[in-house]
Scaffold this motif. Structure first.
Motif, PDB file in Angstrom:
ATOM      1  N   PRO A 272       0.800  -1.227   0.000  1.00  0.00           N
ATOM      2  CA  PRO A 272       0.000   0.000   0.000  1.00  0.00           C
ATOM      3  C   PRO A 272       0.833   1.277   0.000  1.00  0.00           C
ATOM      4  O   PRO A 272       0.289   2.365  -0.192  1.00  0.00           O
ATOM      5  CB  PRO A 272      -0.811  -0.117   1.296  1.00  0.00           C
ATOM      6  N   THR A 273       2.129   1.134   0.179  1.00  0.00           N
ATOM      7  CA  THR A 273       3.017   2.291   0.183  1.00  0.00           C
ATOM      8  C   THR A 273       4.423   1.824  -0.173  1.00  0.00           C
ATOM      9  O   THR A 273       4.720   0.624  -0.112  1.00  0.00           O
ATOM     10  CB  THR A 273       3.021   2.968   1.569  1.00  0.00           C
ATOM     11  N   ALA A 274       5.276   2.743  -0.560  1.00  0.00           N
ATOM     12  CA  ALA A 274       6.674   2.363  -0.810  1.00  0.00           C
ATOM     13  C   ALA A 274       7.250   1.768   0.471  1.00  0.00           C
ATOM     14  O   ALA A 274       6.982   2.252   1.577  1.00  0.00           O
ATOM     15  CB  ALA A 274       7.472   3.585  -1.245  1.00  0.00           C
ATOM     16  N   ALA A 275       8.049   0.719   0.332  1.00  0.00           N
ATOM     17  CA  ALA A 275       8.535   0.028   1.526  1.00  0.00           C
ATOM     18  C   ALA A 275       9.749  -0.831   1.203  1.00  0.00           C
ATOM     19  O   ALA A 275       9.999  -1.179   0.046  1.00  0.00           O
ATOM     20  CB  ALA A 275       7.426  -0.850   2.116  1.00  0.00           C
ATOM     21  N   THR A 276      10.471  -1.181   2.261  1.00  0.00           N
ATOM     22  CA  THR A 276      11.544  -2.162   2.171  1.00  0.00           C
ATOM     23  C   THR A 276      10.981  -3.531   2.523  1.00  0.00           C
ATOM     24  O   THR A 276      10.218  -3.663   3.483  1.00  0.00           O
ATOM     25  CB  THR A 276      12.680  -1.830   3.152  1.00  0.00           C
ATOM     26  N   ILE A 277      11.323  -4.538   1.731  1.00  0.00           N
ATOM     27  CA  ILE A 277      10.929  -5.905   2.080  1.00  0.00           C
ATOM     28  C   ILE A 277      11.867  -6.389   3.176  1.00  0.00           C
ATOM     29  O   ILE A 277      13.064  -6.581   2.949  1.00  0.00           O
ATOM     30  CB  ILE A 277      11.009  -6.848   0.866  1.00  0.00           C
ATOM     31  N   ARG A 278      11.328  -6.546   4.361  1.00  0.00           N
ATOM     32  CA  ARG A 278      12.142  -7.009   5.492  1.00  0.00           C
ATOM     33  C   ARG A 278      12.267  -8.530   5.520  1.00  0.00           C
ATOM     34  O   ARG A 278      13.283  -9.069   5.944  1.00  0.00           O
ATOM     35  CB  ARG A 278      11.530  -6.520   6.804  1.00  0.00           C
ATOM     36  N   TYR A 279      11.201  -9.216   5.071  1.00  0.00           N
ATOM     37  CA  TYR A 279      11.253 -10.689   5.071  1.00  0.00           C
ATOM     38  C   TYR A 279      10.245 -11.211   4.066  1.00  0.00           C
ATOM     39  O   TYR A 279       9.153 -10.660   3.902  1.00  0.00           O
ATOM     40  CB  TYR A 279      10.950 -11.245   6.463  1.00  0.00           C
ATOM     41  N   ASN A 280      10.610 -12.303   3.411  1.00  0.00           N
ATOM     42  CA  ASN A 280       9.742 -13.035   2.488  1.00  0.00           C
ATOM     43  C   ASN A 280       9.949 -14.523   2.714  1.00  0.00           C
ATOM     44  O   ASN A 280      11.080 -15.012   2.576  1.00  0.00           O
ATOM     45  CB  ASN A 280      10.099 -12.715   1.028  1.00  0.00           C
ATOM     46  N   GLY A 281       8.883 -15.251   3.039  1.00  0.00           N
ATOM     47  CA  GLY A 281       9.038 -16.692   3.171  1.00  0.00           C
ATOM     48  C   GLY A 281       8.097 -17.280   4.197  1.00  0.00           C
ATOM     49  O   GLY A 281       7.251 -16.593   4.773  1.00  0.00           O
ATOM     50  N   PRO A 282       8.229 -18.599   4.466  1.00  0.00           N
ATOM     51  CA  PRO A 282       7.360 -19.262   5.449  1.00  0.00           C
ATOM     52  C   PRO A 282       7.726 -18.847   6.870  1.00  0.00           C
ATOM     53  O   PRO A 282       8.894 -18.591   7.181  1.00  0.00           O
ATOM     54  CB  PRO A 282       7.647 -20.753   5.210  1.00  0.00           C
ATOM     55  N   LEU A 283       6.699 -18.781   7.725  1.00  0.00           N
ATOM     56  CA  LEU A 283       6.947 -18.384   9.110  1.00  0.00           C
ATOM     57  C   LEU A 283       5.888 -18.985  10.021  1.00  0.00           C
ATOM     58  O   LEU A 283       4.685 -18.749   9.835  1.00  0.00           O
ATOM     59  CB  LEU A 283       6.945 -16.858   9.237  1.00  0.00           C
ATOM     60  N   LEU A 288       3.080 -18.527   4.008  1.00  0.00           N
ATOM     61  CA  LEU A 288       4.050 -17.608   3.419  1.00  0.00           C
ATOM     62  C   LEU A 288       3.757 -16.188   3.890  1.00  0.00           C
ATOM     63  O   LEU A 288       2.605 -15.736   3.870  1.00  0.00           O
ATOM     64  CB  LEU A 288       3.982 -17.669   1.893  1.00  0.00           C
ATOM     65  N   VAL A 289       4.815 -15.503   4.291  1.00  0.00           N
ATOM     66  CA  VAL A 289       4.683 -14.181   4.922  1.00  0.00           C
ATOM     67  C   VAL A 289       5.573 -13.173   4.219  1.00  0.00           C
ATOM     68  O   VAL A 289       6.709 -13.479   3.837  1.00  0.00           O
ATOM     69  CB  VAL A 289       5.055 -14.247   6.419  1.00  0.00           C
ATOM     70  N   THR A 290       5.056 -11.966   4.036  1.00  0.00           N
ATOM     71  CA  THR A 290       5.852 -10.825   3.595  1.00  0.00           C
ATOM     72  C   THR A 290       5.772  -9.761   4.681  1.00  0.00           C
ATOM     73  O   THR A 290       4.673  -9.412   5.129  1.00  0.00           O
ATOM     74  CB  THR A 290       5.332 -10.239   2.267  1.00  0.00           C
ATOM     75  N   ILE A 291       6.923  -9.267   5.095  1.00  0.00           N
ATOM     76  CA  ILE A 291       6.967  -8.190   6.092  1.00  0.00           C
ATOM     77  C   ILE A 291       7.567  -6.964   5.419  1.00  0.00           C
ATOM     78  O   ILE A 291       8.699  -7.001   4.924  1.00  0.00           O
ATOM     79  CB  ILE A 291       7.786  -8.593   7.331  1.00  0.00           C
ATOM     80  N   LEU A 292       6.798  -5.888   5.408  1.00  0.00           N
ATOM     81  CA  LEU A 292       7.202  -4.639   4.762  1.00  0.00           C
ATOM     82  C   LEU A 292       7.512  -3.579   5.810  1.00  0.00           C
ATOM     83  O   LEU A 292       6.857  -3.517   6.855  1.00  0.00           O
ATOM     84  CB  LEU A 292       6.084  -4.137   3.845  1.00  0.00           C
ATOM     85  N   SER A 306       0.071 -17.543  -1.174  1.00  0.00           N
ATOM     86  CA  SER A 306       0.476 -18.768  -1.836  1.00  0.00           C
ATOM     87  C   SER A 306       1.801 -18.581  -2.569  1.00  0.00           C
ATOM     88  O   SER A 306       2.584 -19.525  -2.711  1.00  0.00           O
ATOM     89  CB  SER A 306      -0.598 -19.209  -2.827  1.00  0.00           C
ATOM     90  N   GLU A 307       2.037 -17.366  -3.068  1.00  0.00           N
ATOM     91  CA  GLU A 307       3.295 -17.010  -3.721  1.00  0.00           C
ATOM     92  C   GLU A 307       3.743 -15.662  -3.186  1.00  0.00           C
ATOM     93  O   GLU A 307       2.904 -14.797  -2.897  1.00  0.00           O
ATOM     94  CB  GLU A 307       3.128 -16.913  -5.247  1.00  0.00           C
ATOM     95  N   VAL A 308       5.055 -15.479  -3.041  1.00  0.00           N
ATOM     96  CA  VAL A 308       5.589 -14.176  -2.637  1.00  0.00           C
ATOM     97  C   VAL A 308       6.576 -13.706  -3.696  1.00  0.00           C
ATOM     98  O   VAL A 308       7.284 -14.500  -4.319  1.00  0.00           O
ATOM     99  CB  VAL A 308       6.273 -14.241  -1.252  1.00  0.00           C
ATOM    100  N   SER A 320       3.415  -1.952  -5.777  1.00  0.00           N
ATOM    101  CA  SER A 320       4.142  -3.103  -6.320  1.00  0.00           C
ATOM    102  C   SER A 320       3.527  -4.410  -5.821  1.00  0.00           C
ATOM    103  O   SER A 320       3.111  -4.515  -4.664  1.00  0.00           O
ATOM    104  CB  SER A 320       5.615  -3.051  -5.902  1.00  0.00           C
ATOM    105  N   PRO A 321       3.487  -5.430  -6.670  1.00  0.00           N
ATOM    106  CA  PRO A 321       2.957  -6.726  -6.225  1.00  0.00           C
ATOM    107  C   PRO A 321       3.935  -7.403  -5.275  1.00  0.00           C
ATOM    108  O   PRO A 321       5.147  -7.396  -5.503  1.00  0.00           O
ATOM    109  CB  PRO A 321       2.820  -7.510  -7.529  1.00  0.00           C
ATOM    110  N   VAL A 322       3.411  -7.978  -4.203  1.00  0.00           N
ATOM    111  CA  VAL A 322       4.257  -8.720  -3.262  1.00  0.00           C
ATOM    112  C   VAL A 322       3.877 -10.189  -3.210  1.00  0.00           C
ATOM    113  O   VAL A 322       4.561 -10.979  -2.564  1.00  0.00           O
ATOM    114  CB  VAL A 322       4.189  -8.102  -1.844  1.00  0.00           C
ATOM    115  N   GLY A 323       2.792 -10.575  -3.889  1.00  0.00           N
ATOM    116  CA  GLY A 323       2.425 -11.984  -3.900  1.00  0.00           C
ATOM    117  C   GLY A 323       1.023 -12.222  -4.424  1.00  0.00           C
ATOM    118  O   GLY A 323       0.311 -11.289  -4.806  1.00  0.00           O
TER     119      GLY A 323
END
Length: 377
Positions: A272-283, A288-292, A306-308, A320-323
């Motif tokens: 929803p806003t410009a961001a740094t991807i801090r983490y991508n993956g299972p948790l 599957l998790v994305t932390i922005l 289902s996909e990141v 930007s798409p994250v998954g």
């Protein structure tokens, strides 16, 4: 979309159909636009952004088209049940109208009791005939609406199939474009060993979030616009409906500080806003998790994908798409069925997937609805 003109014409054939004409028209335009955009996406300067817009345009168009067509199917079912319940009454009405003839007038009918009886019967028929005509008109309107609604569904089935095929092609092209992308700035490099150790030692999302700063290498200061002034106005990361609010228990009685968004299968998820991807993956048990990280001391956690897309450390622009969400897209027959459930714990067939959204300010979670603009329903 060669059936659009017929669809819109038929939509306008009755009062109910007229009420949905605008929605059908917008749906058709969205699908037309998406199809054109998909053809042009290969030559776009930013192919990822172009394809993201294509996928969202398809999602909007398909959603509007499905809603309209399902309403048509429901309306047709209601009318068929109404006509079936009135079958005996309709048969009697048709018999009376046939006996009277198309142009019968009360004064032309003779009565065995002579002129006085004829006059009385004429007065009675003068009262009854308009009511019979009104019933016949109502019946004709119902039958015409059933026919129009049926033609709408038959004609639109091909349009719906084309849209489903188009959005799948757009998603495939988007995944490839993201894999080929090399122009994003990187704020840090993720240390895979430290990340694995942190995941193994983590029992809660709180613990993992607090340890994110320990898994980076060569980190440089963040230089993104502040988002504090946009609090309460950010768009939700995916098209959907809020299924559970922060702190509300799920079916198992588990309470979490984030919200749950019911989405359609394979829905695209964006930042929803410009961001740094801090983490991508299972948790943990979040899938599957994305932390922005839009800014220091602010994290947006998106779980259940289902996909990141992307890699930790990349700085991605807003939108930007994250998954993608998981699930299987229903076929057109399922989507057109008037019996498809729309509500319930998992949002029904049309919104069968759930995206967990958590927002953390500093070390503490806050209600995500204080950041996102939503109708909360």
């Amino acid at each position: 979309m060669k059936h659009v003109a017929l669809i819109l014409c038929l939509w306008c054939s009755g009062a109910y159909a007229q009420s949905a004409a605008d929605a059908a028209s917008q749906a058709a335009r969205s699908l037309e636009t998406a199809s054109v955009q998909l053809d042009k996406a290969d030559s776009a300067r930013d192919r990822v952004a172009a394809l993201t817009e294509v996928v969202r345009a398809y999602e909007d168009g398909l959603s509007a088209m499905r809603d309209g067509l399902r309403k048509a199917a429901i309306r047709e079912t209601e009318l068929n049940r109404k006509l079936a319940a009135q079958e005996q009454e309709v048969a009697q009405l048709l018999g009376v109208l046939t006996a009277l003839g198309g142009r019968a007038q009360p004064q032309t009918l003779l009565h065995p009791e002579g002129p006085l009886g004829t006059a009385r019967s004429g007065m009675l028929l003068a009262t009854v005939t308009p009511a019979l005509a009104q019933q016949a008109t109502a019946l004709r309107n119902d039958l015409e609406e059933v026919t129009a609604l049926r033609q709408i569904q038959q004609s639109a089935a091909n349009t719906l199939e084309q849209g489903l095929s188009g959005v799948q092609s757009a998603r495939t092209a988007l995944s490839k474009a993201i894999a080929d992308r090399t122009d994003l700035p990187r704020r840090f490099t993720e240390d895979a060993v430290r990340t694995a150790i942190l995941i193994a030692a983590t029992e809660t999302l709180d613990g993992f979030a607090s340890g994110l700063s320990q898994i980076t290498e060569d980190e440089v200061p963040q230089n993104l616009p502040r988002v504090a002034n946009r609090k309460g106005t950010l768009a939700l990361p995916a098209r959907g409906t809020v299924l559970r609010g922060a702190g509300q228990a799920d079916a198992a009685g588990v309470k979490r500080p984030g919200i749950v968004l019911a989405t359609e299968p394979r829905a695209i998820v964006i930042t929803p806003t410009a961001a740094t991807i801090r983490y991508n993956g299972p948790l943990l048990d979040y899938g599957l998790v994305t932390i922005l990280e839009p800014q220091s001391d602010l994290l947006i956690v998106l779980a259940g994908l289902s996909e990141v897309y992307g890699r930790a450390g990349e700085v991605i622009p807003e939108g930007s798409p994250v998954g993608l969400m998981g699930g299987n897209v229903p076929d057109s027959n399922t989507l057109l069925s008037p019996t498809v459930e729309q509500n319930g714990e998992r949002g029904g067939v049309l919104r069968s997937e759930t995206l967990y959204i958590e927002v953390r300010e500093g070390d503490a979670p806050v209600d995500p609805l204080t950041w996102f603009a939503t109708d909360k329903g």
